[in-house]
Enzyme design. Sequence first.
Site, PDB file in Angstrom:
ATOM      1  N   ARG A 115       0.921  -1.518   0.054  1.00  0.00           N
ATOM      2  CA  ARG A 115       0.015  -0.196  -0.048  1.00  0.00           C
ATOM      3  C   ARG A 115       0.830   1.014   0.081  1.00  0.00           C
ATOM      4  O   ARG A 115       1.451   1.482   0.969  1.00  0.00           O
ATOM      5  CB  ARG A 115      -1.246   0.124   1.222  1.00  0.00           C
ATOM      6  CG  ARG A 115      -1.465   1.565   1.319  1.00  0.00           C
ATOM      7  CD  ARG A 115      -2.599   1.477   2.229  1.00  0.00           C
ATOM      8  NE  ARG A 115      -3.758   0.690   1.858  1.00  0.00           N
ATOM      9  CZ  ARG A 115      -5.044   0.900   2.087  1.00  0.00           C
ATOM     10  NH1 ARG A 115      -5.509   1.125   3.931  1.00  0.00           N
ATOM     11  NH2 ARG A 115      -6.206   0.171   1.982  1.00  0.00           N
ATOM     12  N   HIS A 142      -7.328   0.770  -6.964  1.00  0.00           N
ATOM     13  CA  HIS A 142      -7.578   0.142  -5.565  1.00  0.00           C
ATOM     14  C   HIS A 142      -8.295  -0.941  -5.583  1.00  0.00           C
ATOM     15  O   HIS A 142      -9.505  -1.287  -5.662  1.00  0.00           O
ATOM     16  CB  HIS A 142      -8.304   0.926  -4.548  1.00  0.00           C
ATOM     17  CG  HIS A 142      -8.552   0.269  -2.990  1.00  0.00           C
ATOM     18  ND1 HIS A 142      -7.910  -1.244  -3.136  1.00  0.00           N
ATOM     19  CD2 HIS A 142      -9.308   0.900  -2.061  1.00  0.00           C
ATOM     20  CE1 HIS A 142      -8.676  -0.942  -1.456  1.00  0.00           C
ATOM     21  NE2 HIS A 142      -8.835   0.462  -0.986  1.00  0.00           N
ATOM     22  N   GLN A 145     -10.069  -3.830  -3.825  1.00  0.00           N
ATOM     23  CA  GLN A 145     -11.784  -3.127  -3.150  1.00  0.00           C
ATOM     24  C   GLN A 145     -12.980  -3.296  -4.096  1.00  0.00           C
ATOM     25  O   GLN A 145     -13.677  -3.499  -3.860  1.00  0.00           O
ATOM     26  CB  GLN A 145     -11.426  -1.925  -2.955  1.00  0.00           C
ATOM     27  CG  GLN A 145     -12.608  -0.858  -2.187  1.00  0.00           C
ATOM     28  CD  GLN A 145     -12.907  -1.829  -1.575  1.00  0.00           C
ATOM     29  OE1 GLN A 145     -12.545  -1.408   0.658  1.00  0.00           O
ATOM     30  NE2 GLN A 145     -14.032  -2.307  -1.076  1.00  0.00           N
ATOM     31  N   ARG A 304     -13.645  -8.467   1.072  1.00  0.00           N
ATOM     32  CA  ARG A 304     -11.932  -8.417   0.564  1.00  0.00           C
ATOM     33  C   ARG A 304     -11.506  -8.921   1.194  1.00  0.00           C
ATOM     34  O   ARG A 304     -10.407  -9.477   0.331  1.00  0.00           O
ATOM     35  CB  ARG A 304     -11.228  -6.942   1.758  1.00  0.00           C
ATOM     36  CG  ARG A 304     -12.189  -5.430   1.389  1.00  0.00           C
ATOM     37  CD  ARG A 304     -11.823  -5.118  -0.508  1.00  0.00           C
ATOM     38  NE  ARG A 304      -9.666  -5.218   0.124  1.00  0.00           N
ATOM     39  CZ  ARG A 304      -9.185  -4.525   0.467  1.00  0.00           C
ATOM     40  NH1 ARG A 304     -10.258  -3.543   1.000  1.00  0.00           N
ATOM     41  NH2 ARG A 304      -7.803  -4.389   0.442  1.00  0.00           N
TER      42      ARG A 304
END
Length: 319
Positions: A115, A142, A145, A304
């Site tokens: 990240r 992302h 996600q 997730r």
Amino acid sequence: MVERLLAKEARLQGRSVVSLKDWSPSEIKQVLMTAKWMKTNPKVAEIQYALKGKSVAMIFELPSTRTRVSFQVAIQALGAAPVILDWQDSQLGRGEPIEDTARVLSRYVDGMIVRAKSHQMVQALQKWATVPVFNALTDMAHPFQVLADALTIWEHVGYLSGAKMAYVGDGNNMANSYMIIGAKLGMHVNIACPEAWQPSADIIAYAQQEAEMTGGSVQVMTDPVQAVHGVDVVATDVFVSMGDVDSASKRQALAPYQVNAALMQQAKASAIFLHCLPAHRGEEVTEEVLEGPQSVVFDEAENRLHVQKSVLYHTLAEF
């Protein structure tokens, strides 16, 4: 069913996930199918020991709750060991070149989750690494996600191809990622942002081209009511993302894009609400919507774990 999953690994093994631009519609669908199956079959031995003896590094330059915990649990659920590196506690925090870190870690671990503030940093890590690299959030994308969001839409709407979705708010990494996955899966995606806060023009063009091949569509507009009218899914994100410059002018420009009861009424009565969390209640979304019957944000958060297990399984397991 286990045998069916194992038989489809060859084209996914060893792959990175830096952006879903690099994954085909059929590959994304395979990951979602496996994730859905894993969610209802978490104790199958072939899954629990799929990555036994492997290690996966987790590198965080930015704060994380859902991403960090869900990836760590996913790694352990597959029988592997997570190796957690906070940016400031590693040599990266002292300025070690990313190419050095990539080459050293590649000799220790079987994959790297990162990240980072800069998408270019993750791309550089992938360039120099000899193991798969997984983007756990950058300023441009992302991907995990929106994989979780796609699984959530599939569960609650019942289908992906042909589903209508609206994202309203800042034209950030979430807007970029919704356009890409929506186009890949044949969805109809509306993005509503202020003129000054539009998503990446390159990604808009890419997604619109992809959508032409899948029967979907991608439209970018400024009117949130127009975007939400008649859709199956309404999504938003914080007005100021991690690492972005906060300003009163940006918050003022985004204020009309708040997801509230009046805006949700423009969607289908059966529409669901998504938010990647954490949410600023009363800013980009009202308490009434976030805690209301159309909100599925905690199903979304749970998913997730399942999509990340699926990707790690497909890319790192050996058969």
